[in-house]
Scaffold this motif. Sequence first.
Motif, PDB file in Angstrom:
ATOM      1  N   ASP A 117      32.286  51.069  48.231  1.00  0.00           N
ATOM      2  CA  ASP A 117      32.675  51.224  49.631  1.00  0.00           C
ATOM      3  C   ASP A 117      33.471  52.512  49.782  1.00  0.00           C
ATOM      4  OD1 ASP A 117      33.524  50.996  52.233  1.00  0.00           O
ATOM      5  OD2 ASP A 117      34.543  49.077  51.960  1.00  0.00           O
ATOM      6  N   ASP A 118      33.066  53.363  50.714  1.00  0.00           N
ATOM      7  CA  ASP A 118      33.749  54.644  50.914  1.00  0.00           C
ATOM      8  C   ASP A 118      35.199  54.482  51.347  1.00  0.00           C
ATOM      9  OD1 ASP A 118      31.506  56.062  50.172  1.00  0.00           O
ATOM     10  OD2 ASP A 118      30.769  56.269  52.222  1.00  0.00           O
ATOM     11  N   ALA A 119      35.535  53.339  51.941  1.00  0.00           N
ATOM     12  CA  ALA A 119      36.913  53.116  52.387  1.00  0.00           C
ATOM     13  C   ALA A 119      37.853  52.872  51.206  1.00  0.00           C
ATOM     14  CB  ALA A 119      36.969  51.932  53.350  1.00  0.00           C
ATOM     15  N   HIS A 120      37.296  52.505  50.065  1.00  0.00           N
ATOM     16  CA  HIS A 120      38.091  52.234  48.865  1.00  0.00           C
ATOM     17  C   HIS A 120      37.622  53.156  47.753  1.00  0.00           C
ATOM     18  CE1 HIS A 120      39.698  48.532  50.587  1.00  0.00           C
ATOM     19  NE2 HIS A 120      38.491  48.287  51.021  1.00  0.00           N
ATOM     20  N   PRO A 121      38.409  54.150  47.368  1.00  0.00           N
ATOM     21  CA  PRO A 121      37.989  55.069  46.300  1.00  0.00           C
ATOM     22  C   PRO A 121      38.151  54.431  44.919  1.00  0.00           C
ATOM     23  CG  PRO A 121      40.163  55.666  47.063  1.00  0.00           C
ATOM     24  CD  PRO A 121      39.698  54.520  47.934  1.00  0.00           C
ATOM     25  N   LEU A 122      37.557  53.251  44.748  1.00  0.00           N
ATOM     26  CA  LEU A 122      37.791  52.484  43.530  1.00  0.00           C
ATOM     27  C   LEU A 122      37.081  53.049  42.309  1.00  0.00           C
ATOM     28  CD1 LEU A 122      37.646  48.884  45.013  1.00  0.00           C
ATOM     29  CD2 LEU A 122      39.661  50.137  44.251  1.00  0.00           C
ATOM     30  N   VAL A 123      35.896  53.605  42.477  1.00  0.00           N
ATOM     31  CA  VAL A 123      35.170  54.147  41.323  1.00  0.00           C
ATOM     32  C   VAL A 123      36.012  55.232  40.646  1.00  0.00           C
ATOM     33  CG1 VAL A 123      33.127  55.432  40.590  1.00  0.00           C
ATOM     34  CG2 VAL A 123      32.885  53.546  42.198  1.00  0.00           C
ATOM     35  N   GLN A 124      36.561  56.136  41.450  1.00  0.00           N
ATOM     36  CA  GLN A 124      37.387  57.212  40.889  1.00  0.00           C
ATOM     37  C   GLN A 124      38.674  56.658  40.284  1.00  0.00           C
ATOM     38  OE1 GLN A 124      36.690  60.444  40.386  1.00  0.00           O
ATOM     39  NE2 GLN A 124      38.637  60.559  39.314  1.00  0.00           N
ATOM     40  N   ARG A 125      39.276  55.690  40.943  1.00  0.00           N
ATOM     41  CA  ARG A 125      40.517  55.111  40.436  1.00  0.00           C
ATOM     42  C   ARG A 125      40.286  54.381  39.112  1.00  0.00           C
ATOM     43  NH1 ARG A 125      43.666  52.719  44.925  1.00  0.00           N
ATOM     44  NH2 ARG A 125      44.256  54.873  45.133  1.00  0.00           N
ATOM     45  N   ILE A 126      39.163  53.674  39.006  1.00  0.00           N
ATOM     46  CA  ILE A 126      38.826  52.989  37.759  1.00  0.00           C
ATOM     47  C   ILE A 126      38.648  54.016  36.646  1.00  0.00           C
ATOM     48  CG2 ILE A 126      37.042  51.625  36.580  1.00  0.00           C
ATOM     49  CD1 ILE A 126      36.626  50.189  39.332  1.00  0.00           C
ATOM     50  N   TRP A 127      37.972  55.124  36.939  1.00  0.00           N
ATOM     51  CA  TRP A 127      37.777  56.169  35.938  1.00  0.00           C
ATOM     52  C   TRP A 127      39.123  56.774  35.526  1.00  0.00           C
ATOM     53  CZ3 TRP A 127      35.161  58.045  32.180  1.00  0.00           C
ATOM     54  CH2 TRP A 127      35.427  59.336  31.719  1.00  0.00           C
ATOM     55  N   THR A 128      39.959  57.101  36.505  1.00  0.00           N
ATOM     56  CA  THR A 128      41.235  57.737  36.227  1.00  0.00           C
ATOM     57  C   THR A 128      42.135  56.842  35.375  1.00  0.00           C
ATOM     58  OG1 THR A 128      41.120  58.989  38.287  1.00  0.00           O
ATOM     59  CG2 THR A 128      43.289  58.745  37.295  1.00  0.00           C
ATOM     60  N   CYS A 129      42.173  55.566  35.688  1.00  0.00           N
ATOM     61  CA  CYS A 129      43.087  54.658  34.991  1.00  0.00           C
ATOM     62  C   CYS A 129      42.524  54.078  33.697  1.00  0.00           C
ATOM     63  CB  CYS A 129      43.479  53.511  35.917  1.00  0.00           C
ATOM     64  SG  CYS A 129      44.471  54.043  37.315  1.00  0.00           S
ATOM     65  N   CYS A 130      41.225  53.816  33.668  1.00  0.00           N
ATOM     66  CA  CYS A 130      40.652  53.076  32.545  1.00  0.00           C
ATOM     67  C   CYS A 130      39.581  53.831  31.771  1.00  0.00           C
ATOM     68  CB  CYS A 130      40.026  51.775  33.048  1.00  0.00           C
ATOM     69  SG  CYS A 130      41.130  50.764  34.033  1.00  0.00           S
ATOM     70  N   ARG A 131      39.162  54.971  32.292  1.00  0.00           N
ATOM     71  CA  ARG A 131      38.087  55.756  31.682  1.00  0.00           C
ATOM     72  C   ARG A 131      36.777  54.971  31.566  1.00  0.00           C
ATOM     73  NH1 ARG A 131      40.327  59.888  33.265  1.00  0.00           N
ATOM     74  NH2 ARG A 131      41.681  61.070  31.936  1.00  0.00           N
ATOM     75  N   LEU A 132      36.531  54.088  32.559  1.00  0.00           N
ATOM     76  CA  LEU A 132      35.274  53.357  32.637  1.00  0.00           C
ATOM     77  C   LEU A 132      34.374  54.062  33.639  1.00  0.00           C
ATOM     78  CD1 LEU A 132      36.465  49.647  32.839  1.00  0.00           C
ATOM     79  CD2 LEU A 132      35.462  50.802  30.878  1.00  0.00           C
ATOM     80  N   GLN A 133      33.194  54.429  33.215  1.00  0.00           N
ATOM     81  CA  GLN A 133      32.252  55.072  34.119  1.00  0.00           C
ATOM     82  C   GLN A 133      31.464  53.992  34.840  1.00  0.00           C
ATOM     83  OE1 GLN A 133      29.862  58.057  32.309  1.00  0.00           O
ATOM     84  NE2 GLN A 133      28.796  58.548  34.191  1.00  0.00           N
ATOM     85  N   ILE A 134      31.514  54.018  36.159  1.00  0.00           N
ATOM     86  CA  ILE A 134      30.852  53.024  36.992  1.00  0.00           C
ATOM     87  C   ILE A 134      29.641  53.671  37.649  1.00  0.00           C
ATOM     88  CG2 ILE A 134      31.124  51.474  38.963  1.00  0.00           C
ATOM     89  CD1 ILE A 134      32.966  50.702  36.679  1.00  0.00           C
ATOM     90  N   GLU A 135      28.479  53.086  37.444  1.00  0.00           N
ATOM     91  CA  GLU A 135      27.262  53.602  38.050  1.00  0.00           C
ATOM     92  C   GLU A 135      26.636  52.537  38.931  1.00  0.00           C
ATOM     93  OE1 GLU A 135      24.721  54.959  34.932  1.00  0.00           O
ATOM     94  OE2 GLU A 135      26.174  56.429  34.212  1.00  0.00           O
ATOM     95  N   LYS A 136      26.190  52.946  40.075  1.00  0.00           N
ATOM     96  CA  LYS A 136      25.545  52.036  41.015  1.00  0.00           C
ATOM     97  C   LYS A 136      24.121  51.738  40.551  1.00  0.00           C
ATOM     98  CE  LYS A 136      25.136  51.434  45.960  1.00  0.00           C
ATOM     99  NZ  LYS A 136      25.441  52.005  47.262  1.00  0.00           N
ATOM    100  N   GLY A 137      23.709  50.506  40.732  1.00  0.00           N
ATOM    101  CA  GLY A 137      22.341  50.123  40.438  1.00  0.00           C
ATOM    102  C   GLY A 137      22.003  49.951  38.974  1.00  0.00           C
ATOM    103  N   ASN A 138      23.017  49.704  38.136  1.00  0.00           N
ATOM    104  CA  ASN A 138      22.738  49.524  36.711  1.00  0.00           C
ATOM    105  C   ASN A 138      22.644  48.048  36.316  1.00  0.00           C
ATOM    106  OD1 ASN A 138      25.407  48.840  36.830  1.00  0.00           O
ATOM    107  ND2 ASN A 138      26.111  50.334  35.331  1.00  0.00           N
TER     108      ASN A 138
END
Length: 76
Positions: free
Chosen positions: A20-41
């Motif tokens: 959701d564009d209203a929640h920059p969660l993908v970037q926050r997850i990467w910054t804090c946990c170094r987990l790469q999140i990909e859509k549709g996997n």
Amino acid sequence: MECRLCLYSVPVESSVSIFDDAHPLVQRIWTCCRLQIEKGNGLPDKICLSCVNNLEMISSFRNACLESVKTSKQIR
């Protein structure tokens, strides 16, 4: 619904889409946990509110630590 991060089953209304564009969660997850999140996997695209809150606390703690390092460098 299963949370992508903790894998607990939670009601849909107790979850947030990480893409959701209203929640920059993908970037926050990467910054804090170094987990790469990909859509549709094939993994869930939502996380529970508990993980959202935990991520907010981690992010706030990380930012506070970074600010204290900047401040301590300026004092010296």
